[in-house]
Scaffold this motif. Structure first.
Motif, short mmCIF file in Angstrom:
data_model
loop_
_atom_site.label_atom_id
_atom_site.label_comp_id
_atom_site.label_asym_id
_atom_site.label_seq_id
_atom_site.Cartn_x
_atom_site.Cartn_y
_atom_site.Cartn_z
N ARG A 103 4.68 7.00 4.60
CA ARG A 103 4.38 5.63 5.03
C ARG A 103 3.50 4.89 4.03
O ARG A 103 3.12 3.75 4.27
CB ARG A 103 3.67 5.65 6.40
N ARG A 104 3.16 5.52 2.91
CA ARG A 104 2.30 4.86 1.93
C ARG A 104 3.04 3.69 1.29
O ARG A 104 4.22 3.83 0.91
CB ARG A 104 1.85 5.84 0.85
N PRO A 105 2.39 2.56 1.12
CA PRO A 105 3.08 1.37 0.58
C PRO A 105 3.58 1.57 -0.85
O PRO A 105 4.55 0.93 -1.26
CB PRO A 105 2.00 0.28 0.64
N ARG A 106 2.97 2.46 -1.62
CA ARG A 106 3.37 2.63 -3.02
C ARG A 106 4.41 3.74 -3.20
O ARG A 106 4.80 4.06 -4.32
CB ARG A 106 2.14 2.92 -3.90
N THR A 107 4.85 4.33 -2.10
CA THR A 107 5.90 5.34 -2.17
C THR A 107 7.19 4.75 -1.62
O THR A 107 7.25 4.33 -0.47
CB THR A 107 5.53 6.60 -1.36
N GLU A 108 8.22 4.72 -2.46
CA GLU A 108 9.51 4.17 -2.04
C GLU A 108 10.44 5.31 -1.63
O GLU A 108 10.53 6.32 -2.32
CB GLU A 108 10.13 3.38 -3.19
N VAL A 109 11.10 5.15 -0.50
CA VAL A 109 12.04 6.16 0.01
C VAL A 109 13.45 5.59 -0.09
O VAL A 109 13.73 4.51 0.43
CB VAL A 109 11.71 6.54 1.46
#
Length: 317
Positions: A191-197
């Motif tokens: 859910r971290r904003p800087r991690t893209e899934v």
């Protein structure tokens, strides 16, 4: 040699990762030799004025890397870089570069104790600058297989992760790849904003298609997966490949298998294969990476790398 290990609370790099980086370097360079015992987590924690659990976490990571082994009450011992690493051309080249740089630092008047934290700090900074990509699956073999495949296409290291075996909060990933089967679950974890899934498509392997296509069209191919959503996704991908005599199974009892000639199951359920063999023909659903997904992920990685470079230039790092 471990006495030279230093940590900084102001570097922005987690302390456990600072320990991992420095001890990895000592092992890789031969300063810590195979069989040598590391200080206990309590002793090293006391010397560094940090919590022993932080040291234990670093030792656990080194264990996962195959650099150390835990021997219970006997402590943690160095395994060494291992035959594969010892024979690595990249490692040999890196050691040559570092030897030359260190000689120049010594010529400038710096001591080994002064050089070591500089090297470790620069290594950690460089590691932070590299785009970190992970691939998440529910099966160890599939996770490693697709991570390696993606790594070859992308030209960078892709870390394999298996659902249920990692803490998403501790994973330092910029980009997390997974299949559409697991997209919702993986997005819920990261859910971290800087991690893209990003989800990728895996297409049926040609051998899987050949076996399924051999079933007469007046007979049925059954598909069983842990969830109906997964089974429907497999069914749809096979339908797109021109195979239409497919039925999603909701169970594997005799009544569920009536008029079914072949059952397709996921490769991560060997116990189901054992249970079904002798009753009906079974094949595991083999996959290959979809070409369009590879192009899409390559573009995403390119954009993210460009953004990272832009951030570094803006901060002057």
């Amino acid at each position: 040699m471990v006495d030279n290990l230093q940590v900084s609370r102001d570097s922005g790099v987690p302390i456990f990762r600072q320990i991992v980086t420095q001890l990895s370097f000592m092992i890789e360079s031969g300063d810590l030799e195979p069989g040598q015992s590391l200080p206990s987590a309590r002793l090293l924690g006391d010397n560094l004025h940090i919590n022993r659990n932080t040291v234990a976490r670093a030792y656990a990571q080194l264990g996962e890397l195959g650099l150390v082994e835990s021997h219970g009450r006997s402590g943690t011992r160095v395994v060494g870089p291992g035959p594969a690493r010892e024979a690595s051309p990249a490692r040999d080249q890196a050691l040559d570069i570092l030897r030359q740089a260190i000689r120049e630092c010594i010529a400038l008047g710096l001591t080994a104790a002064e050089i070591q934290p500089l090297v470790a700090g620069l290594a950690m900074r460089a590691e932070e600058d590299v785009l970190k990509v992970s691939f998440v699956e529910c099966n160890v073999d599939r996770a490693k297989y697709f991570a390696d495949e993606l790594g070859e296409h992308l030209g960078l290291k892709v870390r394999p992760l298996v659902l249920g075996t990692f803490d998403a909060e501790e994973e330092q990933a910029d980009l997390v790849l997974t299949t559409f089967f697991h997209l919702a679950e993986v997005r819920g974890l990261f859910r971290r904003p800087r991690t893209e899934v990003v989800a990728i498509v895996v297409a049926p392997h040609v051998q899987t298609l050949v076996q399924i296509a051999s079933v007469p069209r007046d007979r049925t191919v059954g598909i069983w997966y842990r969830t109906d959503e997964q089974a429907v996704s497999v069914r749809d991908s096979l339908t797109q490949a021109g195979i239409e005599n497919i039925e999603v199974l909701h169970g594997t009892e005799d009544e569920d298998l009536e008029n079914v000639d072949l059952v397709v199951i996921p490769s991560e359920t060997p116990e189901l294969r054992t249970r079904l063999e002798g009753r009906i023909r079974v094949i595991e659903f083999g996959n290959v990476l979809d070409a369009a997904s590879i192009r899409m992920v390559t573009e995403v990685v390119g954009d993210m790398q460009a953004d990272k470079r832009g951030d570094q230039e803006a901060t002057g790092s």
